[in-house]
Design a protein around this motif. Structure first.
Motif, PDB file in Angstrom:
ATOM      1  N   GLY A 199      39.935 -65.248  33.753  1.00  0.00           N
ATOM      2  CA  GLY A 199      39.086 -66.422  33.894  1.00  0.00           C
ATOM      3  C   GLY A 199      38.222 -66.427  35.136  1.00  0.00           C
ATOM      4  O   GLY A 199      37.344 -67.280  35.258  1.00  0.00           O
ATOM      5  N   GLU A 200      38.465 -65.505  36.056  1.00  0.00           N
ATOM      6  CA  GLU A 200      37.594 -65.470  37.228  1.00  0.00           C
ATOM      7  C   GLU A 200      36.219 -64.957  36.820  1.00  0.00           C
ATOM      8  O   GLU A 200      36.088 -64.201  35.868  1.00  0.00           O
ATOM      9  CB  GLU A 200      38.181 -64.526  38.288  1.00  0.00           C
ATOM     10  N   VAL A 236      33.441 -62.531  37.514  1.00  0.00           N
ATOM     11  CA  VAL A 236      33.142 -61.326  38.267  1.00  0.00           C
ATOM     12  C   VAL A 236      31.727 -60.912  37.906  1.00  0.00           C
ATOM     13  O   VAL A 236      31.402 -60.767  36.723  1.00  0.00           O
ATOM     14  CB  VAL A 236      34.128 -60.188  37.921  1.00  0.00           C
ATOM     15  N   GLU A 237      30.921 -60.769  38.903  1.00  0.00           N
ATOM     16  CA  GLU A 237      29.514 -60.435  38.701  1.00  0.00           C
ATOM     17  C   GLU A 237      29.360 -59.213  37.789  1.00  0.00           C
ATOM     18  O   GLU A 237      29.902 -58.151  38.075  1.00  0.00           O
ATOM     19  CB  GLU A 237      28.871 -60.141  40.062  1.00  0.00           C
ATOM     20  N   GLY A 238      28.631 -59.343  36.678  1.00  0.00           N
ATOM     21  CA  GLY A 238      28.312 -58.185  35.840  1.00  0.00           C
ATOM     22  C   GLY A 238      29.451 -57.717  34.958  1.00  0.00           C
ATOM     23  O   GLY A 238      29.261 -56.897  34.076  1.00  0.00           O
ATOM     24  N   VAL A 239      30.645 -58.244  35.201  1.00  0.00           N
ATOM     25  CA  VAL A 239      31.778 -57.784  34.407  1.00  0.00           C
ATOM     26  C   VAL A 239      32.171 -58.843  33.382  1.00  0.00           C
ATOM     27  O   VAL A 239      32.387 -58.542  32.214  1.00  0.00           O
ATOM     28  CB  VAL A 239      32.984 -57.451  35.316  1.00  0.00           C
ATOM     29  N   SER A 240      32.208 -60.075  33.828  1.00  0.00           N
ATOM     30  CA  SER A 240      32.732 -61.150  32.985  1.00  0.00           C
ATOM     31  C   SER A 240      32.073 -61.200  31.619  1.00  0.00           C
ATOM     32  O   SER A 240      32.747 -61.252  30.597  1.00  0.00           O
ATOM     33  CB  SER A 240      32.529 -62.497  33.675  1.00  0.00           C
ATOM     34  N   PHE A 241      30.731 -61.152  31.626  1.00  0.00           N
ATOM     35  CA  PHE A 241      30.037 -61.289  30.350  1.00  0.00           C
ATOM     36  C   PHE A 241      30.411 -60.144  29.412  1.00  0.00           C
ATOM     37  O   PHE A 241      30.826 -60.363  28.279  1.00  0.00           O
ATOM     38  CB  PHE A 241      28.524 -61.321  30.565  1.00  0.00           C
ATOM     39  N   ALA A 242      30.283 -58.913  29.909  1.00  0.00           N
ATOM     40  CA  ALA A 242      30.541 -57.751  29.055  1.00  0.00           C
ATOM     41  C   ALA A 242      31.958 -57.785  28.516  1.00  0.00           C
ATOM     42  O   ALA A 242      32.195 -57.550  27.327  1.00  0.00           O
ATOM     43  CB  ALA A 242      30.294 -56.455  29.824  1.00  0.00           C
ATOM     44  N   VAL A 243      32.910 -58.099  29.388  1.00  0.00           N
ATOM     45  CA  VAL A 243      34.302 -58.033  28.954  1.00  0.00           C
ATOM     46  C   VAL A 243      34.634 -59.197  28.027  1.00  0.00           C
ATOM     47  O   VAL A 243      35.171 -59.001  26.938  1.00  0.00           O
ATOM     48  CB  VAL A 243      35.239 -58.011  30.172  1.00  0.00           C
ATOM     49  N   VAL A 248      38.239 -55.938  35.378  1.00  0.00           N
ATOM     50  CA  VAL A 248      38.423 -56.358  33.992  1.00  0.00           C
ATOM     51  C   VAL A 248      39.543 -57.377  33.911  1.00  0.00           C
ATOM     52  O   VAL A 248      39.420 -58.415  33.247  1.00  0.00           O
ATOM     53  CB  VAL A 248      38.738 -55.136  33.098  1.00  0.00           C
ATOM     54  N   PHE A 249      40.627 -57.115  34.621  1.00  0.00           N
ATOM     55  CA  PHE A 249      41.765 -58.019  34.579  1.00  0.00           C
ATOM     56  C   PHE A 249      41.365 -59.383  35.118  1.00  0.00           C
ATOM     57  O   PHE A 249      41.686 -60.414  34.521  1.00  0.00           O
ATOM     58  CB  PHE A 249      42.917 -57.438  35.407  1.00  0.00           C
TER      59      PHE A 249
END
Lengths: 345, 333
Positions: free
Chosen positions: B57-58, B60-67, B51-52
């Motif tokens: 701005g990195e 992260v597969e599957g995380v970036s969009f949701a977060v 999450v961090f």
């Protein structure tokens, strides 16, 4: 001596002429709103169709059957209005507060919440079950609001009662939504639990409703003379031999039951009690022996008329009658608030 | 004797100050914990490190969009709306010297909602115009209530009663607008009626951020003056307060905060009502209640949203949870 003067003044109100005039006017008004309620709606009915629908049950036409469909609704509107009118008059008398009404004090919403919970959790289905749940809810809410409103040094002032009622009502209606939201399938059907509507009227409901209405109104009329004494203040009323606690319990019971049965079948309809009582008081003076029965008639007239307006404005659907009564009633509340003396706040 | 009592007073003052600071600190901590929880929890649990990284701005597969697109806007909206509702509610309660008097019951929220619904359903304007007219309508409602209650002698009681009347009327207008409105516009209209953090977009948050950043300092700065107003009109004047000016500033700031918060989340029931009294109870008296109220508001909204999302089989919108909380607290009163 002063006692005899008071009673002679009171008798003055009972001059037969005034009473006859009042009765004639009320009957005419009741007749007019009933005809309007039968004739107007999303489809306007002609006079001929109206007559056929009412008096020639063997003849059938589209208009006539529309009229027949509207009969129970009209009767129901008249009865509901009467119940709410008397209930408002009682609540104003008991709390000695010109701004009291089942909806303003939140009692309606309490009744609605109990019925909705009953529907959701206890599978209640008949009109009489609705009524008992509504009475329980209204009773608890009334006690609760009165308790909150009379906290503190100054006791139950109009302002504190109204605020307590408004806050309670807001809280309870979000509970009503909380019960209704997960049940979206029935949401549309029960929309009238949030804003009152007369759309669910049926002869069956009216018959269940009637005994409560009659009992409530009779009880209210019986307590009227003592309530007149209560208007003078607790101490003076007591010195006139009024049993304060008994009086309060009986008249509050009547008021709560009347608004609960109306709410059980039509949802929370606001401001009828306020409108009816002030209308009557303006025209006929403050004597509760007259105000209470006349509030029934005025309530019936106002509610039925509001229902007609809602159906005409909302055509082809309908605007819930609760919305219309709020639009008419709220300005009256504001007006009363402006008129009220600072001292009595 | 006098020195003794002076010491007692000083001691009590220090104690209250310590308590106030401690409570604010704790409230900030819990609000932060809740914010983090809102970022981590969702349909799937994401690891804090992921999450961090997503937030900085990195990709992260599957995380970036949701977060970035769902959870962060949701969290920020809850936080800001909570602060706005809490502070505005507390301002009204203190100014009108009645814990039951808040913008919701006085019809100010309803005034904004009527304007917003009119824009959405009838005029079909853009979101910016809608929010703007909601602010104007909220202010107009206050002005109308104020002037109606000025006829004769002004009294707070009269103002509250008039407000309740206005509220009832405007609610009726809302029902009417909903009936007239077209079905395709109803979803965005309902946003104005029941509080929910669902589907908050980042770009719609910008005005709220701005408004909170402008008006929060103003109200915090006026906190001492608000305390004087609470003493009553005459006492406040005799202590050298320009009551009318202060009141106008406070009202304008509060209404702006409420209207913009409502434009993003809808009226989240009872936050404005509960935050003030809760804050007062835990932070004690003597110091300005503005900051604690805002923090309590934020905590309430965030916690209620988490409860609404995860505690039941059905996902309740946050407004329903706070409504239930409000109902219960009514019974505790």
């Amino acid at each position: 001596m002063s006692n005899s003067r008071i009673s002679s003044q009171e008798n003055h109100v009972f001059v037969p002429k005034t009473v006859t005039k009042t009765i004639v006017i009320s009957v005419v008004l009741l007749f007019i709103v009933s005809v309007l309620s039968l004739a107007f709606g999303s489809r306007f009915v002609t006079w001929n169709e109206l007559m056929t629908g009412l008096f020639y049950p063997e003849q059938d036409s589209y208009g006539a059957s529309v009229v027949r469909e509207r009969i129970p609704r009209t009767v129901f509107a008249l009865f509901c209005g009467a119940a709410l009118g008397v209930s408002g008059a009682l609540m104003q008398a008991i709390t000695r507060n010109p701004i009291a009404d089942p909806s303003i004090l939140g009692v309606n919403t309490g009744a609605a919440l109990f019925v909705v919970s009953g529907l959701a959790f206890f599978n209640i289905s008949t009109a009489s079950e609705y009524i008992w749940f509504a009475i329980a809810g209204a009773m608890l809410t009334a006690i609760f609001v009165y308790a909150i409103g009379s906290l503190g040094r100054t006791g139950a002032t109009p302002l504190k009662l109204v605020l307590a009622g408004a806050a309670t009502s807001a809280a309870l209606s979000s509970l009503v939504s909380a019960v209704l939201i997960p049940r979206t399938d029935v949401m549309d059907q029960f929309r009238f639990w949030q804003v009152g509507s007369l759309g669910s009227a049926s002869w069956n409901a009216i018959l269940t409703f009637l005994p409560f209405l009659i009992a409530g109104v009779i009880l209210a009329i019986c307590t009227a003379p003592a309530l007149n004494a209560l208007a003078l203040g607790d101490d003076l009323a007591k010195s006139q031999g009024v049993q304060l606690t008994t009086l309060r319990i009986f008249s509050a019971f009547a008021g709560v039951v009347l608004c609960a049965v109306a709410t059980a079948l039509a949802g929370p309809i606001g401001f009828i009690g306020l409108l009816a009582t002030h209308l009557v008081r303006l025209l006929l003076g403050p004597d509760l022996r007259i105000v209470i029965p006349m509030a029934a008639i005025a309530g019936a007239v106002v509610l039925t008329f509001a229902d007609v307006v809602g159906r005409v404005i909302g055509s082809p659907g309908e605007l819930e009658v609760g919305v219309v009564t709020a639009l008419i009633g709220a300005p009256l509340l504001i007006y009363l608030a402006i008129k009220l003396k600072v001292r009595s706040l | 004797m006098t020195t003794n009592s002076l010491i007692t007073i000083k001691h009590g003052r220090q104690k209250r100050q310590r308590r106030w600071l401690l409570v604010n600190f704790l409230l900030i901590i819990t609000a932060m914990v809740l914010c983090v929880a809102m970022l981590l929890l969702g349909n799937t649990f994401h690891h804090p490190a992921d999450v961090f990284r997503a937030l900085t701005g990195e990709t992260v597969e599957g995380v970036s969009f949701a977060v970035n697109n769902i959870r962060f806007p949701r969290m920020l909206a809850g936080l800001l709306a909570g602060i706005a509702f809490g502070i505005a509610g507390n301002t009204f309660q203190t100014m009108l010297r009645n814990p039951l008097a808040n913008p919701e019951i006085l019809g100010i929220t309803a005034g904004s909602s009527v304007a917003a619904l009119f824009c959405i359903l009838i005029l079909q304007t853009s979101q910016a115009v809608t929010s703007f007219s909601a602010v104007i309508a909220g202010l107009l409602t206050v002005i109308v209530i104020y002037f109606l209650s000025r006829s004769g002698a002004f009294s707070i009681g009269r103002l509250i009663l008039v407000g309740i009347g206005i509220q009832a009327m405007l609610s009726a207008v809302i029902s009417y607008l909903l009936m007239v409105g077209g079905h395709q516009d109803l979803p965005s209209a309902l946003r104005w009626l029941s509080g929910s953090l669902n589907g908050v977009q980042m770009n719609s948050l910008a005005p709220l951020v701005l408004v909170v950043m402008i008006f929060l300092p103003i109200i915090v700065f006026l906190g001492r003056h608000l305390q004087l107003l609470e003493l009553g009109e005459q006492a406040a004047i005799s202590l050298g307060l320009r009551t009318d000016l202060t009141r106008i500033l406070l009202i304008v700031s509060s209404v702006c905060m409420i209207a913009f918060a409502t434009s993003v989340t809808g009226p989240i029931a009872f936050v404005a009502f509960l935050a003030g009294p809760i804050a007062k109870r835990i932070a004690g008296v003597g110091y300005s209640n503005v900051l604690p109220a805002g923090l309590v508001g934020a905590n309430l909204v965030l916690a209620a949203d988490l409860i609404g999302q995860f505690a039941f089989d059905v996902r309740f919108p946050v407004g329903i949870i706070t409504g239930i909380l409000g109902a219960h607290s009514c019974f505790i009163y």
